[in-house]
Design an enzyme around this catalytic site. Structure first.
Site, short mmCIF file in Angstrom:
data_model
loop_
_atom_site.label_atom_id
_atom_site.label_comp_id
_atom_site.label_asym_id
_atom_site.label_seq_id
_atom_site.Cartn_x
_atom_site.Cartn_y
_atom_site.Cartn_z
CD GLN A 28 -2.77 -1.06 2.50
OE1 GLN A 28 -3.78 -0.36 2.52
NE2 GLN A 28 -2.40 -1.76 3.56
CG ASP A 74 15.87 -11.55 -0.56
OD1 ASP A 74 15.50 -11.12 0.55
OD2 ASP A 74 16.06 -12.76 -0.79
CE1 TYR A 111 6.57 -13.23 8.06
CE2 TYR A 111 5.63 -12.06 9.93
CZ TYR A 111 5.78 -13.22 9.19
OH TYR A 111 5.12 -14.36 9.59
CB THR A 112 2.77 -6.54 7.71
OG1 THR A 112 2.25 -7.12 6.51
CG2 THR A 112 3.75 -5.43 7.37
CG ASP A 151 0.07 0.93 16.48
OD1 ASP A 151 0.44 0.31 15.45
OD2 ASP A 151 -1.06 0.78 16.97
CE1 TYR A 162 4.90 -5.99 11.70
CE2 TYR A 162 3.57 -4.99 13.42
CZ TYR A 162 4.16 -4.92 12.18
OH TYR A 162 4.03 -3.79 11.41
CE LYS A 192 8.00 -2.35 11.19
NZ LYS A 192 8.46 -2.17 9.77
CD1 TRP A 224 -4.29 0.64 13.81
CD2 TRP A 224 -6.30 1.58 13.83
NE1 TRP A 224 -4.83 0.45 15.07
CE2 TRP A 224 -6.06 1.02 15.10
CE3 TRP A 224 -7.50 2.24 13.61
CZ2 TRP A 224 -6.98 1.09 16.14
CZ3 TRP A 224 -8.41 2.32 14.64
CH2 TRP A 224 -8.18 1.74 15.90
#
Length: 308
Positions: free
Chosen positions: A11, A34, A59-60, A100, A123, A127, A148
């Site tokens: 996105q 990569d 990586y989400t 967040d 996760y 981060k 979000w």
């Protein structure tokens, strides 16, 4: 300005490519870029010869990360640091997106950049480690925490709610998790605003470091859904009943912060960037999506693709 964007189909990456269309933008993802491979990063840098590098790859998969810790850290920490170091070697400033989820959500007030991170899951830990690694690898880095994330592209909460609203008579959505929707186009606008100063600034300039940027005002997933449904109804979409539920009624593999509100005042003081009203950004997103029906099946809690 030559810009290398890590990520192409995500996105934020798509929004960056659109916003920076007047510049020379190269957007790459595996196998062309990569982040876990030194040679791949070096080749991408040599090809792009960037003045600015933006890392919109991550990586989400928040829940899957609990079982894929090594992969999450390889991309979100080691990979991000590898790209930041390569940017430093090329003399290019670096913009990196974080989340967040580096906080536990227990403060009871919006988080400042100076607040100590306390991530609840893999996760968030990956981060947070990535933030530190990026800033160490390239002192001319901006780490932009957000939350979000939504847009007309990819899989996200807005598109999921539109699809479910078309399928169901009632939606049950979590109402006790607090934060703020952020639209990818607004993040891309922020990068475009910051870029001239970042290109000219030395490492000690206040332009670099940690910043928070989300939409405004703060809300809950339930409140966000209510606005999605109301705006969609004005565009001809059906409006199902909306019921508030608690986090305990929507269990997930990974624990989410119950209050991930971010204080975004610092980016205004340093860069003159004011958080966008997400309700207006939502309207623009829905105008783009009005003729489309999302198809991906995602639960009615926080979408797994919301973070970066």
């Amino acid at each position: 300005m030559r810009v290398l964007v890590a990520g192409r189909e995500g996105q934020v990456a798509r929004a960056l490519v659109a916003r920076l269309a007047d510049h020379q933008v190269v957007a790459l993802e595996p196998p062309e870029l990569d982040l876990t491979d030194d040679a791949s990063v070096a080749a991408a840098m040599a090809r792009a010869r960037p003045d600015l590098v933006v890392n919109a790859a991550a990586y989400t998969a928040v829940d899957k990360a609990e079982d894929q810790e090594a992969l999450a850290f390889a991309v979100n920490c080691d990979g991000a640091a590898r790209l930041a170091a390569a940017a430093a070697d090329a003399g290019a400033p670096f913009v990196h997106f974080s989340t967040d989820y580096v906080f536990d959500g227990l403060k009871g007030a919006p988080y400042l950049e100076s607040d100590a991170p306390s991530p609840l899951g893999v996760y968030g830990r990956s981060k947070e480690a990535g933030e530190r690694a990026v800033l160490a690898a390239n002192p001319r880095s901006v780490v932009l925490r957000t939350a979000w994330v939504c847009s007309p592209d990819g899989a996200n909460f807005v598109k999921t709610m539109l699809r479910l609203a078309a399928e169901r008579e009632e939606l049950r959505v979590v109402a006790d998790q607090h934060g703020a929707p952020t639209f990818a186009a607004d993040l891309a606008d922020a990068v475009a605003v910051m870029a001239p100063r970042l290109l000219a600034a030395a490492a000690e300039d206040a332009a670099f470091g940690l910043f928070h940027l989300t939409g405004s005002p703060h809300t809950t997933w339930h409140g966000f859904t209510a606005e999605i449904l109301a705006q969609a109804a004005t565009r001809g979409h059906r409006q199902p009943r909306l019921q508030a539920i608690t986090t305990s009624e929507f269990p997930t593999r990974a624990v989410r912060p119950v209050d991930g509100r971010l204080d975004c005042s610092r980016i205004g003081q340093v860069h003159g960037i004011t958080p966008a009203d997400w309700r207006q950004s939502l309207a623009r997103c829905l105008d783009t999506l009005v003729a489309n029906t999302p198809t991906r099946d995602t639960p009615t809690g926080p979408a797994k693709e919301n973070s970066v």
